[in-house]
Design a protein around this motif. Structure first.
Motif, PDB file in Angstrom:
ATOM      1  N   ARG A  56     -46.912  36.520 -12.430  1.00  0.00           N
ATOM      2  CA  ARG A  56     -45.921  37.501 -12.343  1.00  0.00           C
ATOM      3  C   ARG A  56     -45.566  38.080 -14.094  1.00  0.00           C
ATOM      4  N   PRO A  57     -46.419  39.048 -14.333  1.00  0.00           N
ATOM      5  CA  PRO A  57     -46.168  39.647 -15.851  1.00  0.00           C
ATOM      6  C   PRO A  57     -44.520  39.840 -15.916  1.00  0.00           C
ATOM      7  N   GLY A  58     -44.225  39.465 -16.996  1.00  0.00           N
ATOM      8  CA  GLY A  58     -42.610  39.676 -17.382  1.00  0.00           C
ATOM      9  C   GLY A  58     -41.777  38.655 -16.760  1.00  0.00           C
ATOM     10  N   LEU A  59     -42.174  37.578 -16.105  1.00  0.00           N
ATOM     11  CA  LEU A  59     -41.452  36.562 -15.498  1.00  0.00           C
ATOM     12  C   LEU A  59     -40.505  35.885 -16.562  1.00  0.00           C
ATOM     13  N   ASP A  60     -39.223  35.825 -16.067  1.00  0.00           N
ATOM     14  CA  ASP A  60     -38.437  34.775 -16.948  1.00  0.00           C
ATOM     15  C   ASP A  60     -38.442  33.696 -16.174  1.00  0.00           C
ATOM     16  N   VAL A  61     -39.091  32.730 -16.804  1.00  0.00           N
ATOM     17  CA  VAL A  61     -39.468  31.318 -16.229  1.00  0.00           C
ATOM     18  C   VAL A  61     -38.014  30.410 -15.964  1.00  0.00           C
ATOM     19  N   ALA A  62     -37.217  30.521 -16.877  1.00  0.00           N
ATOM     20  CA  ALA A  62     -35.982  29.713 -16.913  1.00  0.00           C
ATOM     21  C   ALA A  62     -34.971  30.332 -15.682  1.00  0.00           C
ATOM     22  N   ALA A  63     -35.206  31.710 -15.693  1.00  0.00           N
ATOM     23  CA  ALA A  63     -34.115  32.199 -14.670  1.00  0.00           C
ATOM     24  C   ALA A  63     -34.767  31.913 -13.101  1.00  0.00           C
ATOM     25  N   GLU A  64     -36.185  32.086 -13.200  1.00  0.00           N
ATOM     26  CA  GLU A  64     -36.868  31.722 -11.821  1.00  0.00           C
ATOM     27  C   GLU A  64     -36.579  30.292 -11.490  1.00  0.00           C
ATOM     28  N   ALA A  65     -36.407  29.310 -12.400  1.00  0.00           N
ATOM     29  CA  ALA A  65     -36.134  28.159 -12.135  1.00  0.00           C
ATOM     30  C   ALA A  65     -34.720  27.989 -11.666  1.00  0.00           C
ATOM     31  N   ARG A  66     -33.881  28.730 -12.033  1.00  0.00           N
ATOM     32  CA  ARG A  66     -32.517  28.713 -11.298  1.00  0.00           C
ATOM     33  C   ARG A  66     -32.502  29.107 -10.050  1.00  0.00           C
ATOM     34  N   ALA A  67     -33.252  30.220 -10.003  1.00  0.00           N
ATOM     35  CA  ALA A  67     -33.405  30.720  -8.666  1.00  0.00           C
ATOM     36  C   ALA A  67     -33.900  29.790  -7.558  1.00  0.00           C
ATOM     37  N   ARG A  68     -34.645  29.066  -7.824  1.00  0.00           N
ATOM     38  CA  ARG A  68     -35.319  28.020  -7.160  1.00  0.00           C
ATOM     39  C   ARG A  68     -34.384  26.795  -6.829  1.00  0.00           C
ATOM     40  N   GLU A  69     -33.701  26.593  -7.650  1.00  0.00           N
ATOM     41  CA  GLU A  69     -32.556  25.417  -7.678  1.00  0.00           C
ATOM     42  C   GLU A  69     -31.714  26.209  -6.539  1.00  0.00           C
ATOM     43  N   ALA A  70     -31.007  27.271  -6.833  1.00  0.00           N
ATOM     44  CA  ALA A  70     -30.012  27.767  -5.879  1.00  0.00           C
ATOM     45  C   ALA A  70     -30.696  27.944  -4.389  1.00  0.00           C
ATOM     46  N   ALA A  71     -31.944  28.223  -4.285  1.00  0.00           N
ATOM     47  CA  ALA A  71     -32.459  28.116  -3.018  1.00  0.00           C
ATOM     48  C   ALA A  71     -32.694  26.980  -2.244  1.00  0.00           C
ATOM     49  N   GLY A  72     -32.469  25.782  -3.045  1.00  0.00           N
ATOM     50  CA  GLY A  72     -32.817  24.824  -2.389  1.00  0.00           C
ATOM     51  C   GLY A  72     -34.100  24.074  -2.705  1.00  0.00           C
ATOM     52  N   ARG A  73     -34.959  24.841  -3.526  1.00  0.00           N
ATOM     53  CA  ARG A  73     -36.575  24.430  -3.756  1.00  0.00           C
ATOM     54  C   ARG A  73     -36.468  24.224  -4.986  1.00  0.00           C
ATOM     55  N   GLY A  74     -35.633  23.651  -5.922  1.00  0.00           N
ATOM     56  CA  GLY A  74     -35.870  23.271  -7.112  1.00  0.00           C
ATOM     57  C   GLY A  74     -36.791  22.146  -7.668  1.00  0.00           C
ATOM     58  N   GLN A  75     -36.728  21.555  -8.841  1.00  0.00           N
ATOM     59  CA  GLN A  75     -37.519  20.570  -9.378  1.00  0.00           C
ATOM     60  C   GLN A  75     -37.210  19.199  -8.529  1.00  0.00           C
TER      61      GLN A  75
END
Length: 214
Positions: A56-75
């Motif tokens: 995903r060119p240009g992906l903000d990894v930290a922001a995407e990780a936060r999105a995963r957490e918010a969706a209940g699919r985090g680490q």
């Protein structure tokens, strides 16, 4: 004498299968595709997050990780993510009267998850909590403080020669290179790996090493 042993996390205490599989599932790509890209970028000396950015060119990894957490699919981190020798080795080292700690390049969330596992250790810390990551000398200055022992009597254990062994030795610590996980095998025959005081194939071996150093 070894008074304190500090452990890296990924590929030392925990398998990373689930971590990368969860990222692949989140991004909607085959797990093998992401695993192969992680290996490719790290073998080139690049950050493993670059594998995500290739997908995903240009992906903000930290922001995407936060999105995963918010969706209940985090680490996530569970007992099944630990290598089988982890608990027995850590407990045996503490039984020898050694201070045992964990410090790796991990997020704040990973620190919380590690503590929730109630490992037989005295303390857990992560680069996310410290605000400094390996191989920065500042990280290993924090390791020395975490160890609460002289540098020459503190052993750092890790799998990644360039991130674990070389900077630990530069900081005056003892170092053990653990040959498991892809990076340990990839760079096993490098000068960084050869600089280790001990080269081991399992954490069980550490108990004998520490006992012999007493």
């Amino acid at each position: 004498m070894i008074d304190s042993v500090v452990f890296d996390v990924g590929s030392t205490l925990t398998r990373e299968d689930r971590y990368w599989a969860d990222w692949a599932d989140w991004l909607g790509v085959p797990r093998h595709t992401l695993s192969a890209l992680v290996g490719a970028v790290v073998s080139q000396g690049r950050d493993d997050g670059d594998a995500l950015r290739l997908l995903r060119p240009g992906l903000d990894v930290a922001a995407e990780a936060r999105a995963r957490e918010a969706a209940g699919r985090g680490q996530r981190l569970a007992e099944s993510d630990l290598y089988p020798d982890v608990r027995p080795a850590l407990a045996a080292l503490r039984g020898l009267g050694v201070r045992v700690a964990v410090a790796g390049n991990q997020s704040v969330r990973a620190g919380e998850l590690l503590r929730a596992l109630a490992l037989p250790v005295d303390e857990v810390a992560t680069s996310g909590e410290w605000g400094v990551a390996k191989p920065d000398p500042g990280f290993f200055a924090r390791v020395a403080g975490l160890a609460r022992a002289p540098a020459h009597r503190t052993l750092y254990v890790g799998d990644y020669p360039a991130l674990d062994i070389r900077p630990a030795k530069a900081a005056g610590l003892l170092a053990a290179h653990l040959r498991r996980g892809p990076w340990a095998h990839l760079w096993h025959d490098t000068p960084d790996a050869a600089a280790a005081d001990w080269r081991i194939g399992s954490l069980t071996e550490l108990v004998g090493i520490v006992r012999a150093a007493a």
